[in-house]
Motif scaffolding. Sequence first.
Motif, PDB file in Angstrom:
ATOM      1  N   UNK A 139     -20.840   2.682   4.525  1.00 16.78           N
ATOM      2  CA  UNK A 139     -20.807   2.425   5.965  1.00 16.78           C
ATOM      3  C   UNK A 139     -21.743   1.292   6.364  1.00 16.78           C
ATOM      4  N   UNK A 140     -22.792   1.103   5.592  1.00 15.74           N
ATOM      5  CA  UNK A 140     -23.743   0.060   5.929  1.00 15.74           C
ATOM      6  C   UNK A 140     -24.875   0.024   4.927  1.00 15.74           C
ATOM      7  N   UNK A 141     -25.863  -0.810   5.223  1.00 17.15           N
ATOM      8  CA  UNK A 141     -26.998  -1.038   4.338  1.00 17.15           C
ATOM      9  C   UNK A 141     -28.283  -0.844   5.126  1.00 17.15           C
ATOM     10  N   UNK A 142     -29.215  -0.089   4.570  1.00 18.26           N
ATOM     11  CA  UNK A 142     -30.547   0.066   5.141  1.00 18.26           C
ATOM     12  C   UNK A 142     -31.541  -0.636   4.225  1.00 18.26           C
ATOM     13  N   UNK A 143     -32.323  -1.550   4.790  1.00 20.25           N
ATOM     14  CA  UNK A 143     -33.425  -2.191   4.075  1.00 20.25           C
ATOM     15  C   UNK A 143     -34.709  -1.599   4.645  1.00 20.25           C
ATOM     16  N   UNK A 144     -35.454  -0.859   3.816  1.00 18.77           N
ATOM     17  CA  UNK A 144     -36.613  -0.111   4.291  1.00 18.77           C
ATOM     18  C   UNK A 144     -37.894  -0.694   3.706  1.00 18.77           C
ATOM     19  N   UNK A 145     -38.841  -1.034   4.576  1.00 20.50           N
ATOM     20  CA  UNK A 145     -40.101  -1.650   4.163  1.00 20.50           C
ATOM     21  C   UNK A 145     -41.247  -0.663   4.356  1.00 20.50           C
ATOM     22  N   UNK A 211     -32.562  -2.871   9.347  1.00 20.11           N
ATOM     23  CA  UNK A 211     -33.865  -3.040   8.709  1.00 20.11           C
ATOM     24  C   UNK A 211     -34.839  -2.066   9.332  1.00 20.11           C
ATOM     25  N   UNK A 212     -35.569  -1.348   8.469  1.00 19.29           N
ATOM     26  CA  UNK A 212     -36.531  -0.351   8.917  1.00 19.29           C
ATOM     27  C   UNK A 212     -37.906  -0.706   8.360  1.00 19.29           C
ATOM     28  N   UNK A 213     -38.955  -0.311   9.072  1.00 20.46           N
ATOM     29  CA  UNK A 213     -40.291  -0.578   8.566  1.00 20.46           C
ATOM     30  C   UNK A 213     -41.313   0.347   9.171  1.00 20.46           C
ATOM     31  N   UNK A 214     -42.269   0.759   8.341  1.00 16.50           N
ATOM     32  CA  UNK A 214     -43.375   1.602   8.788  1.00 16.50           C
ATOM     33  C   UNK A 214     -44.671   0.806   8.766  1.00 16.50           C
ATOM     34  N   UNK A 215     -45.432   0.860   9.860  1.00 17.55           N
ATOM     35  CA  UNK A 215     -46.759   0.255   9.965  1.00 17.55           C
ATOM     36  C   UNK A 215     -46.703  -1.227   9.589  1.00 17.55           C
ATOM     37  N   UNK A 216     -47.412  -1.646   8.524  1.00 14.40           N
ATOM     38  CA  UNK A 216     -47.366  -3.048   8.130  1.00 14.40           C
ATOM     39  C   UNK A 216     -45.932  -3.479   7.840  1.00 14.40           C
ATOM     40  N   UNK A 217     -45.148  -2.569   7.262  1.00  9.05           N
ATOM     41  CA  UNK A 217     -43.749  -2.874   7.008  1.00  9.05           C
ATOM     42  C   UNK A 217     -42.951  -3.090   8.280  1.00  9.05           C
ATOM     43  N   UNK A 218     -43.365  -2.454   9.384  1.00  7.55           N
ATOM     44  CA  UNK A 218     -42.712  -2.685  10.664  1.00  7.55           C
ATOM     45  C   UNK A 218     -42.931  -4.094  11.158  1.00  7.55           C
ATOM     46  N   UNK A 219     -44.150  -4.587  10.973  1.00  8.78           N
ATOM     47  CA  UNK A 219     -44.419  -5.977  11.370  1.00  8.78           C
ATOM     48  C   UNK A 219     -43.611  -6.949  10.507  1.00  8.78           C
ATOM     49  N   UNK A 220     -43.565  -6.675   9.204  1.00 11.09           N
ATOM     50  CA  UNK A 220     -42.799  -7.547   8.309  1.00 11.09           C
ATOM     51  C   UNK A 220     -41.312  -7.481   8.642  1.00 11.09           C
ATOM     52  N   UNK A 221     -40.830  -6.304   9.044  1.00 15.04           N
ATOM     53  CA  UNK A 221     -39.422  -6.179   9.445  1.00 15.04           C
ATOM     54  C   UNK A 221     -39.119  -7.049  10.656  1.00 15.04           C
ATOM     55  N   UNK A 222     -40.009  -7.071  11.628  1.00 11.85           N
ATOM     56  CA  UNK A 222     -39.831  -7.931  12.797  1.00 11.85           C
ATOM     57  C   UNK A 222     -39.734  -9.397  12.373  1.00 11.85           C
ATOM     58  N   UNK A 223     -40.671  -9.825  11.520  1.00  9.14           N
ATOM     59  CA  UNK A 223     -40.679 -11.219  11.083  1.00  9.14           C
ATOM     60  C   UNK A 223     -39.412 -11.555  10.299  1.00  9.14           C
ATOM     61  N   UNK A 224     -38.976 -10.619   9.445  1.00  8.19           N
ATOM     62  CA  UNK A 224     -37.779 -10.865   8.642  1.00  8.19           C
ATOM     63  C   UNK A 224     -36.534 -10.945   9.522  1.00  8.19           C
ATOM     64  N   UNK A 225     -36.458 -10.067  10.522  1.00  6.34           N
ATOM     65  CA  UNK A 225     -35.293 -10.047  11.413  1.00  6.34           C
ATOM     66  C   UNK A 225     -35.234 -11.291  12.280  1.00  6.34           C
ATOM     67  N   UNK A 226     -36.404 -11.876  12.561  1.00  2.00           N
ATOM     68  CA  UNK A 226     -36.430 -13.108  13.350  1.00  2.00           C
ATOM     69  C   UNK A 226     -36.165 -14.336  12.488  1.00  2.00           C
ATOM     70  N   UNK A 227     -36.144 -14.138  11.165  1.00  2.00           N
ATOM     71  CA  UNK A 227     -35.932 -15.257  10.256  1.00  2.00           C
ATOM     72  C   UNK A 227     -34.548 -15.252   9.652  1.00  2.00           C
TER      73      UNK A 227
END
Length: 291
Positions: A139-145, A211-227
Amino acid sequence: MGCCLPTGLGASPYHGLVTFSDISAEVHRLYQNGRFADALAVALDNRDRFPSEDATFTFWEACLLSMNGSPDAALAVLRGGLERGLWWSESTLADSDLDAVRPVDSWEQLLTESATRAQAAATTRPKPRIRAANAHEPKGIVVALHGGQANPAVAADDWEAAVPGDWRVITPVGTVPAMPNRWSWPLGADEAVEAVMGQLPELDRIRPTVMCGFSQGGRVALCSAAGALRPHGLILIDPAVRAQGLPPIPDVPTVVHVGDQDWAIEGVEALAQVMTERGTPLRVERVAGFG
């Protein structure tokens, strides 16, 4: 919060903590309340049950001794860890909890020896984990950081348990060694995004990518999604963002789950304001009483 069994099971009320996550939650709860001696008791009472977490327990012990006014004992604990083959990255040992230890003799020697081991450990980074979907057409892909100083295998277990089996789950691994079996992401946004993208296989763009991210991974997820990644949606758990100096903010439908006592709550509110003003679909779930 820690899940406790009846205190009659042991001499200490903390023997009833069931999992390492329970112990971590209890240690941090007591720490946040300034009860350093009690937090230390939890760590000492339970550490033998989790030998694979020796580096984490040793780091906690040193921090708590330092905060409780025993810097010499804190340094001795870290040196004992080095003698057992442990190490901690320079950024981990830069924790402000250890400020009282830095003037103590042989601190610089410990820092140098630990940094050398951390650099060597960078060559042993595990590969990203990929869980295939249990359907011919996922159904889809989850990228978890994962967050900083995380055990990637535990993070992958958590996300794979939460994501339905008919989705594919990819859990990249941070490229910065924090301590044995634990990894973080680069602090620089460009470097962090490059680290994530370098671990992703070719994505099926027909399927939705979340894209999912916890704590530092959440910040990296934001940056990745904007890139370069451009996912169809974001799920951020307690993202490590500050009101002053927000990361790049993508125009992607987003769900944020955050404790109202989390240190980053002001950053989350600032992030939500920018997204709302932009008209980006957003839901912020604030959990009362959680840090």
